[in-house]
Structure formats: structure tokens, C-alpha cells
Design an enzyme around this catalytic site. Sequence first.
Site, PDB file in Angstrom:
ATOM      1  N   SER A   4       0.849  -1.180   0.000  1.00  0.00           N
ATOM      2  CA  SER A   4       0.000   0.000   0.000  1.00  0.00           C
ATOM      3  C   SER A   4       0.894   1.243   0.000  1.00  0.00           C
ATOM      4  O   SER A   4       1.637   1.475   0.955  1.00  0.00           O
ATOM      5  CB  SER A   4      -0.901  -0.005   1.238  1.00  0.00           C
ATOM      6  OG  SER A   4      -1.771   1.104   1.229  1.00  0.00           O
TER       7      SER A   4
ATOM      8  N   LEU B 191      -2.651   2.024  -4.457  1.00  0.00           N
ATOM      9  CA  LEU B 191      -2.382   3.458  -4.398  1.00  0.00           C
ATOM     10  C   LEU B 191      -3.463   4.116  -3.546  1.00  0.00           C
ATOM     11  O   LEU B 191      -4.652   4.075  -3.887  1.00  0.00           O
ATOM     12  CB  LEU B 191      -2.367   4.061  -5.807  1.00  0.00           C
ATOM     13  CG  LEU B 191      -1.221   3.590  -6.713  1.00  0.00           C
ATOM     14  CD1 LEU B 191      -1.343   4.232  -8.091  1.00  0.00           C
ATOM     15  CD2 LEU B 191       0.142   3.906  -6.104  1.00  0.00           C
TER      16      LEU B 191
ATOM     17  N   ARG C  68      -9.885   5.984   0.516  1.00  0.00           N
ATOM     18  CA  ARG C  68     -10.458   5.540   1.786  1.00  0.00           C
ATOM     19  C   ARG C  68     -11.134   6.685   2.530  1.00  0.00           C
ATOM     20  O   ARG C  68     -10.556   7.761   2.706  1.00  0.00           O
ATOM     21  CB  ARG C  68      -9.346   4.939   2.664  1.00  0.00           C
ATOM     22  CG  ARG C  68      -9.803   4.410   4.002  1.00  0.00           C
ATOM     23  CD  ARG C  68     -10.572   3.115   3.895  1.00  0.00           C
ATOM     24  NE  ARG C  68      -9.753   2.052   3.343  1.00  0.00           N
ATOM     25  CZ  ARG C  68     -10.114   1.333   2.283  1.00  0.00           C
ATOM     26  NH1 ARG C  68     -11.267   1.567   1.658  1.00  0.00           N
ATOM     27  NH2 ARG C  68      -9.335   0.377   1.831  1.00  0.00           N
TER      28      ARG C  68
ATOM     29  N   HIS D 267     -14.296  -1.682   7.135  1.00  0.00           N
ATOM     30  CA  HIS D 267     -13.285  -1.551   8.186  1.00  0.00           C
ATOM     31  C   HIS D 267     -13.972  -1.272   9.518  1.00  0.00           C
ATOM     32  O   HIS D 267     -14.773  -0.349   9.623  1.00  0.00           O
ATOM     33  CB  HIS D 267     -12.317  -0.408   7.855  1.00  0.00           C
ATOM     34  CG  HIS D 267     -11.666  -0.560   6.521  1.00  0.00           C
ATOM     35  ND1 HIS D 267     -12.350  -0.370   5.341  1.00  0.00           N
ATOM     36  CD2 HIS D 267     -10.388  -0.874   6.179  1.00  0.00           C
ATOM     37  CE1 HIS D 267     -11.523  -0.581   4.324  1.00  0.00           C
ATOM     38  NE2 HIS D 267     -10.334  -0.883   4.806  1.00  0.00           N
TER      39      HIS D 267
ATOM     40  N   LYS E 286     -13.501  -7.650   1.423  1.00  0.00           N
ATOM     41  CA  LYS E 286     -12.343  -7.362   2.277  1.00  0.00           C
ATOM     42  C   LYS E 286     -12.874  -6.843   3.611  1.00  0.00           C
ATOM     43  O   LYS E 286     -13.516  -5.791   3.658  1.00  0.00           O
ATOM     44  CB  LYS E 286     -11.446  -6.326   1.608  1.00  0.00           C
ATOM     45  CG  LYS E 286     -10.334  -5.783   2.490  1.00  0.00           C
ATOM     46  CD  LYS E 286      -9.630  -4.629   1.779  1.00  0.00           C
ATOM     47  CE  LYS E 286      -8.796  -3.805   2.738  1.00  0.00           C
ATOM     48  NZ  LYS E 286      -8.291  -2.567   2.106  1.00  0.00           N
TER      49      LYS E 286
END
Length: 227
Positions: free
Chosen positions: A6, A26, A55, A109, A134
Amino acid sequence: MQIVASLTDPAQAAAAQAQGAQIIELRFDLMDGDPVEMVRQCKKRCPLPVIATLRSAQEGGRYFGSPEEWAEKIAPVIPLVDYVDVEQPFAREAGPVIAAGRAIIASHHEAQMMPLHVLFVLEQELRAYGDIPKIIVTPNNEDDLIDLIAFTRAAKKPGSTRSKSLWHWQNCWPDCRGSGPSGLRCKKRFTGISPAPAPRRQARAQASLLPPGGSGARCRGRAGRRP
């Protein structure tokens, strides 16, 4: 299993490849400048597949805009990358990614551990719009970690689970323990990501998830503590 580097600086792409990375992520939310130029710089330096990630602040990043603004910012790089990370709140904006034939990493997340039944429901929600779910959680104890491993083994392929907890420090890539080059934010393991997954289609059969015992760990070059 593929090792993902990352990056916050595309100039480090070649260094990441030399250290064993197989995919480059990226992080556009942590970069200044034109995202298109960033991708081009990355591809000039190495031939590895690229994940485009913007993000949100709600999930630990530095992007503060709306889903519509996210779609506008990510659109120019879609034709240039291999994967696009799409968080759940941005799922409605995933149409152009699917239309371009790019694979979607459907991500979530969480700053805490989630119960097993919630993880399985979340997995299905992510698969509803993405190719590779993910899920990042934060186990607080050994029981949480065992639940995460159990989920990882039982879930379908392809997919990725990672722990923010230092309980997984032994799974970190060794070079994470030292200070890396500037811009090499972290190295992390994504289990079940193939170099060229088929893009999602409406009635596409789902392939099965992770190899036994596969779970990744995220680190930021800090001195490790083992349980």
C-alpha cells in the site's frame, strides 16, 4: 495468496516490487496531485496490478466527501487500474467500475471485533456488489482471534480478512518491522486475490474463499509486540 504493498508515493512502486510485492495499492486519499498521473508514474516503474483506493475518514482514511464526489474522483483512474476498492457506502456508485470490467474489492473496516454471525452477513452484503470482500476488524483477545480465523476458513473464495491487532504480528511481512522507504506505508497480505480475477457479472457463479488458515496482518513499521 498475494502480497499487497500500500503506497502513498508511486515512486516507491519499483522498490515495493523488489521487496516482494505482487500487487500495488495506491492510496489516493493520502496523496497530493493528479490521481491519473500517479497511476501512470506507478506503471512506468513496475508492471504489477494496481488497486485504486480512496479511503473514507469513517473507515480510517482521509477522504471526507460524499459518495457522489467519491465516484467523480475515482472515475478518471478506473480505465488505468486493475482493481477498485469500494466501501459499502459507495456501493451505489460502483456501476462504472463494473461497466469498465474492473474487479471490485468490496471493503469494510471496523475498529472492533464483530460477532461471527455478523461477519457472515457482512460477507454476503459485500459480495452483492463486489468480486472480493475485504473485511478488517480489531480482535481484542484470543477468543476474537479464533473467531476471525474460523470465519476466514469458512467464508467463500475469493476474499480477504485482516486484523489490526498485534496478535497477528507474527504474520506481518518481516520488512515491516524496520523503517521502510518514504511512501511505503505498509505491506499487507491479502488472501485469495488472484492476479486477474474475472469482473463481477449479474449471474456469475461465486468461487470458493481463502486457503486454510489464511488471514492477513497490517502493520506500519512499528516495533512489534508479541502476545
